[in-house]
Motif scaffolding. Sequence first.
Motif, short mmCIF file in Angstrom:
data_model
loop_
_atom_site.label_atom_id
_atom_site.label_comp_id
_atom_site.label_asym_id
_atom_site.label_seq_id
_atom_site.Cartn_x
_atom_site.Cartn_y
_atom_site.Cartn_z
N ASN A 41 0.80 -1.22 0.00
CA ASN A 41 0.00 0.00 0.00
C ASN A 41 0.83 1.28 0.00
OD1 ASN A 41 -3.10 -0.68 0.45
ND2 ASN A 41 -1.90 -2.21 1.54
N VAL A 42 2.15 1.14 0.09
CA VAL A 42 3.05 2.28 -0.04
C VAL A 42 3.50 2.35 -1.50
CG1 VAL A 42 5.30 3.24 0.59
CG2 VAL A 42 3.83 2.22 2.35
N PRO A 43 3.19 3.42 -2.23
CA PRO A 43 3.57 3.48 -3.65
C PRO A 43 5.09 3.50 -3.81
CG PRO A 43 2.72 5.59 -2.90
CD PRO A 43 2.47 4.63 -1.80
N PRO A 44 5.63 2.67 -4.69
CA PRO A 44 7.09 2.60 -4.88
C PRO A 44 7.73 3.93 -5.23
CG PRO A 44 6.00 0.77 -5.97
CD PRO A 44 4.92 1.69 -5.52
N VAL A 45 6.99 4.82 -5.87
CA VAL A 45 7.56 6.09 -6.33
C VAL A 45 8.09 6.94 -5.19
CG1 VAL A 45 5.38 7.36 -6.29
CG2 VAL A 45 7.17 8.04 -7.90
N ILE A 46 7.61 6.75 -3.96
CA ILE A 46 8.08 7.59 -2.86
C ILE A 46 9.56 7.40 -2.60
CG2 ILE A 46 5.79 7.54 -1.78
CD1 ILE A 46 7.13 5.87 0.50
N HIS A 47 10.09 6.24 -2.97
CA HIS A 47 11.51 5.98 -2.72
C HIS A 47 12.41 6.75 -3.68
CE1 HIS A 47 10.12 2.98 0.06
NE2 HIS A 47 9.49 2.33 -0.89
N ARG A 48 11.79 7.37 -4.69
CA ARG A 48 12.55 8.20 -5.64
C ARG A 48 12.13 9.67 -5.50
NH1 ARG A 48 10.42 4.07 -8.60
NH2 ARG A 48 9.04 5.46 -9.78
N ALA A 49 11.32 9.96 -4.51
CA ALA A 49 10.80 11.31 -4.34
C ALA A 49 11.49 12.00 -3.16
CB ALA A 49 9.29 11.27 -4.11
N LEU A 50 11.38 13.32 -3.12
CA LEU A 50 11.88 14.10 -2.00
C LEU A 50 10.82 14.10 -0.91
CD1 LEU A 50 13.91 16.08 -0.69
CD2 LEU A 50 12.69 17.93 -1.88
N ASP A 51 11.16 13.57 0.26
CA ASP A 51 10.24 13.53 1.39
C ASP A 51 10.21 14.91 2.04
OD1 ASP A 51 8.87 13.09 3.78
OD2 ASP A 51 9.66 11.06 4.00
N ALA A 52 9.06 15.56 1.99
CA ALA A 52 8.90 16.90 2.54
C ALA A 52 8.32 16.90 3.95
CB ALA A 52 8.02 17.75 1.61
N GLY A 53 8.24 15.72 4.56
CA GLY A 53 7.77 15.65 5.94
C GLY A 53 6.33 15.20 6.07
N ARG A 54 5.86 15.19 7.30
CA ARG A 54 4.53 14.68 7.61
C ARG A 54 3.44 15.58 7.03
NH1 ARG A 54 5.00 11.13 12.21
NH2 ARG A 54 2.73 10.88 12.16
N HIS A 155 2.95 11.23 4.43
CA HIS A 155 3.94 12.28 4.19
C HIS A 155 3.61 13.06 2.92
CE1 HIS A 155 7.53 10.69 6.76
NE2 HIS A 155 6.37 10.38 7.31
N ARG A 156 4.25 14.23 2.81
CA ARG A 156 4.20 15.03 1.60
C ARG A 156 5.48 14.75 0.80
NH1 ARG A 156 5.21 19.73 2.99
NH2 ARG A 156 5.53 19.36 5.22
N TYR A 157 5.35 14.70 -0.52
CA TYR A 157 6.49 14.39 -1.37
C TYR A 157 6.55 15.38 -2.52
CZ TYR A 157 6.65 9.97 1.13
OH TYR A 157 6.73 9.02 2.12
N GLU A 158 7.78 15.57 -3.01
CA GLU A 158 7.97 16.42 -4.19
C GLU A 158 8.65 15.60 -5.28
OE1 GLU A 158 10.57 20.32 -5.52
OE2 GLU A 158 9.65 20.30 -3.50
N VAL A 159 8.05 15.61 -6.46
CA VAL A 159 8.59 14.91 -7.62
C VAL A 159 8.55 15.87 -8.81
CG1 VAL A 159 8.37 12.95 -9.18
CG2 VAL A 159 7.76 12.68 -6.77
#
Length: 222
Positions: A41-54, A155-159
């Motif tokens: 349920n965790v999208p794989p793309v987050i591992h290539r994204a910038l984690d912007a925090g909760r 979390h929020r992410y930036e791609v």
Amino acid sequence: MSAALRLGGLFSLALMACSTPSSPSRSRAPTVAGMSVLAGNVPPVIHRALDAGREDPDKKLTGVSLLFRTSSDQSRASRALLADLQNPVSPRYHRWLKPAEVAASFGAASVDVARAGAWLAAEGFAVHGPSPTGTRLLFSGTVAQLERAFQTEMHRYEVRGEQHFALAVEPSVPADLSRFVLGLRGVHDFKLHPGTPPGRSAPEYLEDAGAGTDSLAMAPAD
């Protein structure tokens, strides 16, 4: 055909996008007694994204749903249906099913829907009932409620300069619900491309494509 859902050409078969192994601190919550982790349920793309925090804990989440598992018999039957609907020599060719017919053959058992709904309500969510095909249970609440109930983090992410949100930790449900609950829908806004690496299999389910549509889809938990 207004009374029936278009299943044939609009009926698509997809496999879950599988992520590569990740560090336990990022995608898996600590084991909690009585809870079972729902993998995938965790999208794989987050591992290539910038984690912007909760994500903002007060953010309202609408259009969220619990996704029910299909049994092995239901999976076999749905594959056969998909093949027949597209086979001109089959007696079932283009014999579209109504939502109630899909629910009767492929939907979750009413007792399971009731148990899942009772748990969600006890956790403070507004429960809106099952989808027309009986394959999902719709509910809404805040990010804080979701994180607490499912023991996860959003979390929020930036791609590529675009802002997104997604779960950073695989969600968990009470162990007695994990028998028939596959995962969550509506908990990220990434657009994923179906696909499974060679040698990997993925669970499938039959569901309505979404509010305001007249189609059904065979798809993975995303």
